[in-house]
Design an enzyme around this catalytic site. Structure first.
Site, PDB file in Angstrom:
ATOM      1  N   PRO B  66     -31.307  50.923  26.897  1.00 10.67           N
ATOM      2  CA  PRO B  66     -30.747  50.397  25.691  1.00 10.67           C
ATOM      3  C   PRO B  66     -29.942  48.884  26.183  1.00 10.67           C
ATOM      4  O   PRO B  66     -29.766  48.737  27.297  1.00 10.67           O
ATOM      5  CB  PRO B  66     -29.402  50.974  25.232  1.00 10.67           C
ATOM      6  N   HIS B  67     -30.392  47.744  25.335  1.00  6.99           N
ATOM      7  CA  HIS B  67     -29.710  46.552  25.815  1.00  6.99           C
ATOM      8  C   HIS B  67     -29.396  45.660  24.583  1.00  6.99           C
ATOM      9  O   HIS B  67     -29.706  46.021  23.291  1.00  6.99           O
ATOM     10  CB  HIS B  67     -30.961  45.818  26.559  1.00  6.99           C
ATOM     11  N   ALA B  68     -28.800  44.499  24.729  1.00  4.52           N
ATOM     12  CA  ALA B  68     -28.195  43.596  23.754  1.00  4.52           C
ATOM     13  C   ALA B  68     -27.621  42.248  24.280  1.00  4.52           C
ATOM     14  O   ALA B  68     -27.331  42.382  25.631  1.00  4.52           O
ATOM     15  CB  ALA B  68     -27.182  44.339  23.062  1.00  4.52           C
TER      16      ALA B  68
END
Lengths: 573, 152
Positions: B66-68
């Site tokens: 997951p990344h942002a």
């Protein structure tokens, strides 16, 4: 008595040698059909075999029979889902495309060889149809899978363009023999309507009738394939006797039968696959026998030029024109244009003028034979590298595993699959109990010939045999777990689709907010699905769209809707 | 090479009992926020979830990444969690996830951010790395493994 035994020995030895040569040719990448043709020539009157065979009538009989069986098998093996992307372009290629190719090559032949224009067209028509079976056997033997749009188009085209070439050849011979050039348009039109109309009608109706018949009658499973083959050939014969296109009828009948629920489908398909191979080997051996190699030399120069015009000008131009309305990407057009492989059909069609007693028919036959040789050699040999260079391969979805399809009438398609776990099987490398896809139940694990407890498959070891009951749709997932991927690095899923997956419904604006690529502000609300469909009306797995330094690669489609898109980030150095 | 501040022992959880994708993302968000003065768990969780809505970040083989992008930070920030049992993550291959690496990058970074993501994905694509991470019992071992695999 002695003669009988000698013939059996010779015949079977040749067949065995051909099959073995086929295995060998896969290794060196030579087109299989070329090998059979060469073996036939070696056996012939001028080779060491010394068999003199020049019975055109017999050759025509067996050639037509073999061709009918091959087309039938082609129809049986074509899944209806290929129609979504391949049907319309293939139909245009198979009708208009053949006519354009035949006209261009025919007019060239008429000018260069100083023939009557009808005779030129006849020569063009004879070399008008393509043979994709050769292409696919070549690609499959190396585990390569083409993008669906290209594969489906080529496959359907090659199945449906033979009837067109046959029709053109017969009609032109009638005109030439009748010596009536005035009626050209009318003869062509009525002949086309009759051949195709009857062929389509009897083929489709016959296919449905045959399916119903076989599903209704109780017979031993061993008879099913035979009944299907006899039924198919009956349709072929019936249509041809009535003056329709038998080849179209049997191909369509095959399509219908192959895509309807049918008793012992797998049995039937495997049988026909085998028989079609036999037909192919036999046909090419026979055609190799038939030709007199030394007669090829005098026409070599003209034939080479004719082949060059066909391969380099007529076919690419016809493909480009026919595919204009379908907006194929240029790489796919180039490939389809290049892979207009000529197989046995032109050689068989070249027998027609011989039988009809057309003037110069010998020369036509030798020219056509030479053209086929050149095409098999040049195009056949370069197919795989052309697919690679043009980037049209996609990661293969299933590998070969031991599988038994269970033919239980009225049941969903269940298969019993077996894997022998190699030391590099993904499930062993991960060192955790596998999570089986939905629709799969473990049946047994065999270790050192002993059945062992298969509790949750937590304790698998290299060398174990694993048996599972699975629905057909779960097979790719199982392969993913139990088979080490033998594909080259550039075709691993990661290299091909990129690291990340996006839903087709994701909006472009939201994607750009995460990854910061530049987009047209007007497209913010657009879904990735809609974006991709702007350039690909019928998207297929492997379609790409560059987006700044990133690329979107179609990963899953349902109908014409893109559901999963791979995201390739910028290349790291 | 990864920046030295990318990950620390404080932002690593080993064999955590987690039952859902939501809990996994929350755990990662907590690890990231607790270690940074300007971040709070809800914000980070929300951002990670926004990315998941575009498509699961499950890479396959039990790995999720997951990344942002987030404007409250100036340096890339990572956290790692391994779970004792696999979590249903809607990954492309349908396999439950038991290894998850969350990555936050500043609003300004672009090219670098993408390269880092690609490198992390590359690291997790090695079966031996995955197997070793599953067997690692302490945060220290995990940290060593990540540093060792980046050196290669």
């Amino acid at each position: 008595m002695d003669l009988t035994n000698q013939i059996i020995l010779l015949g079977s030895a040749v067949l065995l040698a051909s099959v073995l040569a086929g295995v060998l040719s896969n290794r060196i990448g030579a087109p299989l059909l070329l090998v059979f043709l060469l073996i036939g020539m070696l056996l012939g009157e001028e080779g060491p075999g010394g068999i003199a065979f020049d019975d055109v009538q017999t050759a025509h009989l067996f050639g037509s029979l073999a061709l009918a069986i091959i087309l039938f098998d082609g129809g049986l093996a074509t899944p209806i889902k290929h129609f979504r992307v391949g049907l319309r372009p293939a139909l245009v290629l198979a009708t208009l495309g053949v006519a354009i190719t035949a006209t261009l090559t025919g007019l060239f032949a008429a000018w260069w060889l100083e023939l009557n224009w009808l005779e030129g067209l006849l020569l063009g028509a004879i070399v008008g149809s393509t043979d994709a079976a050769a292409v696919f056997s070549l690609l499959r033997s190396r585990g390569l899978e083409l993008k669906q749009r290209v594969g489906a188009t080529l496959e359907i085209e090659s199945g449906s363009n033979d009837p067109m070439a046959v029709f053109l050849t017969i009609a032109l011979i009638e005109l030439i023999v009748g010596g009536d050039e005035q009626g050209f348009g009318l003869v062509m039109l009525t002949e086309f309507a009759r051949q195709m109309g009857l062929g389509a009608l009897i083929g489709l109706a016959g296919g449905f009738a045959l399916t119903a018949l076989i599903n209704r009658l109780a017979m031993s499973p061993g008879l099913h394939p035979l009944a299907v083959m006899a039924g198919g050939l009956t349709l072929f014969g019936l249509t041809a006797v009535l003056g329709g296109s038998g080849f179209l009828a049997i191909y369509l009948a095959g399509l219908v039968i192959g895509n309807r629920p049918l008793e012992s489908t797998q049995n039937i398909k495997r049988f026909h696959d085998g028989v079609a191979r036999l037909a192919q080997i036999g046909m090419f051996l026979m055609l190799g026998l038939l030709v007199t190699p030394s007669h090829l030399l005098p026409v070599a120069g003209d034939a080479l030029l004719f082949a060059a015009v066909l391969i380099l000008v007529a076919r690419p131009l016809a493909v480009w024109l026919c595919l204009l309305p379908f907006r194929f990407p240029w790489r796919e057009q180039t490939f389809i244009g290049w892979v207009g492989l000529r197989g046995a059909v032109p050689i068989i069609l070249a027998l027609f003028p011989l039988l009809a007693g057309v003037e110069h028919a010998d020369t036509y036959f030798n020219i056509v034979f030479f053209v086929v040789l050149v095409s098999l050699l040049v195009q056949g040999w370069t197919v795989a590298s052309a697919a690679r260079t043009l980037g049209l391969e996609v990661p293969p979805t299933t590998h070969v595993v031991q599988r038994v399809e269970l033919d239980i009438p009225g049941q969903q398609e269940l298969e019993l699959v077996g894997y022998r776990l190699a030391a590099d099987a993904p499930v062993l490398l991960e060192r955790r109990a596998p999570h089986l896809p939905a629709g799969v139940r473990p049946v047994a694990v065999v270790r050192e010939r002993q059945l062992i407890e298969a509790d949750g498959l937590a304790d698998l070891k290299a060398g174990d045999y694993l048996y599972l009951m699975a629905e057909a749709r779960a097979l790719p997932g199982l392969d993913h777990l139990f088979v080490a991927t033998p594909v080259p690095e550039r075709l691993t899923e990661r290299a091909f689709f990129g690291d990340f997956v996006l839903d087709g419904e994701a909006q472009l604006g939201a994607v750009s907010a995460v990854y910061g690529m530049a987009i047209d502000p007007a497209d913010r609300e657009l879904s990735l699905d809609a974006l991709i469909r702007r350039s690909h009306e019928h998207p297929v797995v492997g379609d790409r769209l560059e987006l700044g330094q990133m690329a979107l690669v179609v990963r899953e489609v349902e109908g014409d809707r893109v559901t999963k898109v791979g995201l390739k980030l910028a290349r790291t150095g | 090479m990864f920046s030295p501040d990318l990950i620390s022992e404080a932002r690593i959880g080993c064999s955590v009992e987690i039952a859902s994708k939501k809990r996994l993302l929350e755990t990662l968000a907590e690890l990231l926020a607790n270690d940074h003065p300007r971040l709070n768990t809800e914000l980070v969780f929300e951002r990670l979830l926004e990315r998941e809505r575009l498509g699961s970040t499950g890479l396959g083989h039990g790995v999720a990444l997951p990344h942002a992008r987030i404007k409250e930070i100036n340096e890339v920030l990572g956290a790692f969690v391994s779970t004792s049992t696999g979590v249903d993550y809607d990954a492309i291959d349908g396999e439950p996830v038991d290894l998850a690496f969350a990555l936050l990058v500043p609003e300004s970074a672009t090219e670098e951010h993408l390269q880092l993501l690609a490198r992390l994905a590359g690291m997790f694509s090695e079966p031996t790395t995955r197997a070793a991470l599953r067997e690692a019992a302490t945060a220290g071992t995990v940290l060593q493994l990540i540093e060792a695999s980046e050196a290669r």
